[in-house]
Design a protein around this motif. Sequence first.
Motif, mmCIF file in Angstrom:
data_model
loop_
_atom_site.group_PDB
_atom_site.id
_atom_site.type_symbol
_atom_site.label_atom_id
_atom_site.label_comp_id
_atom_site.label_asym_id
_atom_site.label_seq_id
_atom_site.Cartn_x
_atom_site.Cartn_y
_atom_site.Cartn_z
ATOM 1 N N GLU A 1 0.839 -1.203 0.000
ATOM 2 C CA GLU A 1 0.000 0.000 0.000
ATOM 3 C C GLU A 1 0.874 1.252 0.000
ATOM 4 O O GLU A 1 1.717 1.419 0.871
ATOM 5 C CB GLU A 1 -0.916 -0.014 1.217
ATOM 6 C CG GLU A 1 -1.908 1.135 1.261
ATOM 7 C CD GLU A 1 -2.912 0.998 2.413
ATOM 8 O OE1 GLU A 1 -3.922 1.713 2.395
ATOM 9 O OE2 GLU A 1 -2.669 0.163 3.326
ATOM 10 N N ASN A 2 0.685 2.095 -0.987
ATOM 11 C CA ASN A 2 1.443 3.332 -1.101
ATOM 12 C C ASN A 2 0.524 4.542 -0.974
ATOM 13 O O ASN A 2 -0.521 4.602 -1.632
ATOM 14 C CB ASN A 2 2.179 3.392 -2.437
ATOM 15 C CG ASN A 2 3.361 2.458 -2.521
ATOM 16 O OD1 ASN A 2 3.226 1.243 -2.390
ATOM 17 N ND2 ASN A 2 4.533 3.016 -2.757
ATOM 18 N N ARG A 3 0.919 5.494 -0.146
ATOM 19 C CA ARG A 3 0.132 6.724 0.016
ATOM 20 C C ARG A 3 0.274 7.576 -1.241
ATOM 21 O O ARG A 3 1.380 7.850 -1.703
ATOM 22 C CB ARG A 3 0.613 7.482 1.244
ATOM 23 C CG ARG A 3 0.472 6.674 2.530
ATOM 24 C CD ARG A 3 1.207 7.307 3.697
ATOM 25 N NE ARG A 3 0.541 8.518 4.182
ATOM 26 C CZ ARG A 3 0.962 9.188 5.266
ATOM 27 N NH1 ARG A 3 2.030 8.772 5.938
ATOM 28 N NH2 ARG A 3 0.310 10.268 5.650
ATOM 29 N N LEU A 4 -0.842 8.022 -1.778
ATOM 30 C CA LEU A 4 -0.809 8.798 -3.022
ATOM 31 C C LEU A 4 -0.088 10.128 -2.860
ATOM 32 O O LEU A 4 0.512 10.632 -3.812
ATOM 33 C CB LEU A 4 -2.232 9.040 -3.522
ATOM 34 C CG LEU A 4 -2.995 7.818 -4.035
ATOM 35 C CD1 LEU A 4 -4.348 8.227 -4.586
ATOM 36 C CD2 LEU A 4 -2.196 7.083 -5.099
ATOM 37 N N LEU A 5 -0.122 10.705 -1.679
ATOM 38 C CA LEU A 5 0.535 12.001 -1.494
ATOM 39 C C LEU A 5 2.045 11.890 -1.605
ATOM 40 O O LEU A 5 2.740 12.897 -1.753
ATOM 41 C CB LEU A 5 0.125 12.635 -0.165
ATOM 42 C CG LEU A 5 0.438 11.910 1.141
ATOM 43 C CD1 LEU A 5 1.843 12.233 1.637
ATOM 44 C CD2 LEU A 5 -0.570 12.304 2.217
ATOM 45 N N ASN A 6 2.565 10.663 -1.535
ATOM 46 C CA ASN A 6 4.010 10.462 -1.683
ATOM 47 C C ASN A 6 4.385 9.912 -3.055
ATOM 48 O O ASN A 6 5.528 9.517 -3.271
ATOM 49 C CB ASN A 6 4.520 9.487 -0.612
ATOM 50 C CG ASN A 6 4.446 10.081 0.780
ATOM 51 O OD1 ASN A 6 4.527 11.298 0.941
ATOM 52 N ND2 ASN A 6 4.266 9.239 1.782
ATOM 53 N N MET A 7 3.420 9.868 -3.967
ATOM 54 C CA MET A 7 3.680 9.318 -5.291
ATOM 55 C C MET A 7 3.578 10.409 -6.348
ATOM 56 O O MET A 7 3.003 11.473 -6.107
ATOM 57 C CB MET A 7 2.686 8.194 -5.611
ATOM 58 C CG MET A 7 2.812 6.973 -4.713
ATOM 59 S SD MET A 7 1.636 5.670 -5.160
ATOM 60 C CE MET A 7 2.259 5.195 -6.782
ATOM 61 N N ALA A 8 4.128 10.126 -7.505
ATOM 62 C CA ALA A 8 4.004 11.035 -8.637
ATOM 63 C C ALA A 8 2.812 10.602 -9.479
ATOM 64 O O ALA A 8 2.504 9.422 -9.594
ATOM 65 C CB ALA A 8 5.271 11.015 -9.474
ATOM 66 N N ALA A 9 2.139 11.573 -10.081
ATOM 67 C CA ALA A 9 0.944 11.274 -10.869
ATOM 68 C C ALA A 9 1.248 10.323 -12.019
ATOM 69 O O ALA A 9 0.440 9.449 -12.351
ATOM 70 C CB ALA A 9 0.344 12.574 -11.393
ATOM 71 N N ALA A 10 2.428 10.470 -12.632
ATOM 72 C CA ALA A 10 2.776 9.618 -13.772
ATOM 73 C C ALA A 10 2.867 8.149 -13.382
ATOM 74 O O ALA A 10 2.730 7.265 -14.235
ATOM 75 C CB ALA A 10 4.096 10.077 -14.385
ATOM 76 N N SER A 11 3.092 7.872 -12.095
ATOM 77 C CA SER A 11 3.157 6.492 -11.637
ATOM 78 C C SER A 11 1.815 5.787 -11.785
ATOM 79 O O SER A 11 1.745 4.559 -11.765
ATOM 80 C CB SER A 11 3.603 6.443 -10.173
ATOM 81 O OG SER A 11 4.857 7.061 -10.000
#
Length: 339
Positions: free
Chosen positions: A202-212
Amino acid sequence: MILMYKKDLLKNAFAHIEPSADFVSRTLDKLEAETEYGRIRRPWRLKSSCTLILCLGVLLVLPLAAVVPSLSGQRLPLSPAGYATELDGCPVPYESLRLPPDDGQDFSEEALASNYTLTDFALGNYTSGLSHAALAVKGTVTAIRFNDYAYDSIDAGLPASHYKHRLRHQERSVVYEVRVEKIFGARPEEAAVQPGDLLIAENRLLNMAAASLTDPAGRIQAGHQYILTVGKGCRHLISGWPSAYTFEGDYVAESPYFLTNSHTPPIQLTQDGGYLFFARTDAVRPAGWLDLLTDNTVRVVMPAETDPLYKEHMYLRAGPAFEDDFQRLVDQNFATQTK
């Protein structure tokens, strides 16, 4: 007269296999050079007949040889060993890779929750990151879904009437369900994870890049097979807050596991034994799986819409030696941390 007859006969013989113009020209020149007063010398007839038979034999074999692939991006049938991909050093178009079909999912709305662009990340050699991983596995992503969390943070040091006393938080996370097929490395405390298990990352979206989530060539897709490095953290979304705060609501994540290097594509397996991976070799910002580059690696020409961070830095290797090399990196770096 005989010469003209021989020319016509030769042209008709080659018509269905379409030899190059240069080949026909050289052959006709040979005919003329061996001709005296319009009559062909008998010694040439034997020699030319042998030459013609040899040339025809070679040209007939060539179409059969073309069936045996020397891949520069074409799709090949699976071999019994599962490694049909062969590379000839030429760049390979991404569209020619033998990958499972696109899962058709659109995460553009979920990507709006991302706070980062890909340029915000400090890149580096991913091998060093293995020393902080909890698991390194090969598996197939069976499902992708999202979780929503909502909680209040309360500053215990302020009176209840203060407007900052209670603050509402809402978060989204992306959940990858991965059916584990092979374990390259696991910390002692993760020994319970076995092939066949369903791993929840599970990855928090606020720590991810949109392109991912939106890049068609870079995002993780259901039904595709990957080699993944997995970290483990605290399930509490509130970790890092000052101790003066208390919390109410749903702030405990579903899983403590998360995918590392989630801002660039993970190592993806093709259906014919290839391995697609990210490696940025420039001197200014080297990054990715640099230690997996070999003389048998070729660059993959990515689609035009691919994110610039990794568009020019995707590579392909073929054969079981790739997993042997990855295993070696895992063994070296997992051992470093456990000493």
